[in-house]
Design an enzyme around this catalytic site. Structure first.
Site, PDB file in Angstrom:
ATOM      1  N   ASN A  99       0.943  82.239  48.279  1.00  0.00           N
ATOM      2  CA  ASN A  99       1.463  80.895  48.553  1.00  0.00           C
ATOM      3  C   ASN A  99       2.687  80.663  47.677  1.00  0.00           C
ATOM      4  OD1 ASN A  99       1.519  78.191  49.554  1.00  0.00           O
ATOM      5  ND2 ASN A  99       0.592  77.490  47.642  1.00  0.00           N
ATOM      6  N   HIS A 101       4.869  77.483  45.959  1.00  0.00           N
ATOM      7  CA  HIS A 101       4.694  76.063  45.655  1.00  0.00           C
ATOM      8  C   HIS A 101       5.919  75.558  44.901  1.00  0.00           C
ATOM      9  CE1 HIS A 101       2.589  72.341  44.942  1.00  0.00           C
ATOM     10  NE2 HIS A 101       2.985  72.399  43.683  1.00  0.00           N
ATOM     11  N   SER A 128       6.769  78.451  42.151  1.00  0.00           N
ATOM     12  CA  SER A 128       5.775  79.438  41.729  1.00  0.00           C
ATOM     13  C   SER A 128       5.255  80.177  42.955  1.00  0.00           C
ATOM     14  CB  SER A 128       4.567  78.742  41.077  1.00  0.00           C
ATOM     15  OG  SER A 128       4.966  77.908  40.018  1.00  0.00           O
ATOM     16  N   GLU A 166      13.493  79.493  45.938  1.00  0.00           N
ATOM     17  CA  GLU A 166      12.372  80.069  46.693  1.00  0.00           C
ATOM     18  C   GLU A 166      12.851  81.181  47.616  1.00  0.00           C
ATOM     19  OE1 GLU A 166       9.461  76.138  46.991  1.00  0.00           O
ATOM     20  OE2 GLU A 166      10.509  76.810  48.770  1.00  0.00           O
TER      21      GLU A 166
END
Ligand code: GAR
Length: 223
Positions: A99, A101, A128, A166
């Site tokens: 995932n 985040h 993260s 990201e």
């Protein structure tokens, strides 16, 4: 396999990185939202898309398990999938589900991370990447990328900056998982056989820029 709910900019970055890294191939993009922008990126790249419809978590997750069973992905990548997965699913996936985040966990799990960091006196923000477990945004951390918080800035501007980070970090982590440089054993993350600190591998804006020169121009335009 990618799961998403929204605009899909991370999905687009991952799809673009397939050609750069050549170590992984996205087999499908799934969404709980039929109108999710991310599905368009997948269709444009001729990646099969599937929807996870249904009014209840049980129905959506039954469909999800069906696709996982059918497609047998090596890695499941949550890229802006905004549903909490039930323990029925997370128990199946703890070894191979990532995932991303938009905060430096353990700070600001959950929603509205940018607004909350702006209301704090933190000087750093970022994103993260972690393996999932049964708790929300709390699985073993693989890596974080941070940037200095330069106030004044709006939550929308900050979200854009974090997304740009990201887009550099997530494809790299997927590449490292695909090439077995990152592994999870007994809830500990290993990178090149060395245990990773509990806070994950740490990248700053500068190190990300040096490591991922490809997207730098688009990134610099955001900061
Ligand atoms: C990303 O910022 C991602 O970190 C966040 O949603 C955004 C999706 O953007 N995910 C979460 O908040 C999950 N807890 P995108 O659809 O443009 O990739």
């Amino acid at each position: 396999m990618i799961l998403l709910s929204g605009a899909g900019s991370n999905c687009a970055a991952i799809l673009a990185a397939q050609a750069q890294f050549k170590s992984f191939k996205v087999c499908a993009v799934l969404s709980d939202t039929v109108t999710a922008g991310g599905l368009e990126f997948a269709r444009a790249a001729r990646i099969p898309t599937y929807s996870l419809p249904g009014p209840t978590q049980h129905i959506r997750e039954t469909a999800l398990l069906h696709y996982i069973e059918q497609l047998k992905p090596d890695l499941i990548v949550l890229a802006g999938y905004m549903r909490i997965l039930s323990s029925n699913i997370t128990q199946h996936l703890t070894q191979n589900c990532l995932n991303i985040h938009p905060s430096l966990l353990p700070h600001y799990p959950g929603l509205k991370t940018h607004q909350r960091v702006l209301a704090s006196n933190h000087q750093q923000h970022g994103c993260s990447v972690h393996f999932i477990n049964e708790s929300l945004d709390a699985g073993p951390l693989i890596a974080q990328a941070s940037l200095p918080l330069q106030r004044p800035i709006t939550a929308t501007q900050l979200a854009q900056q974090v997304k740009a980070l990201e887009h550099l970090l997530y494809p790299k982590i997927i590449h490292w998982c695909a090439t077995q440089r990152i592994r999870l054993k007994a809830q500990t993350v290993y990178f090149d056989h060395q245990p990773v600190p509990a806070t994950g591998l740490q990248f700053t804006l500068d190190t990300m820029i040096k490591k991922c020169s490809k997207s730098i121009d688009s990134f610099k335009s955001l900061i």
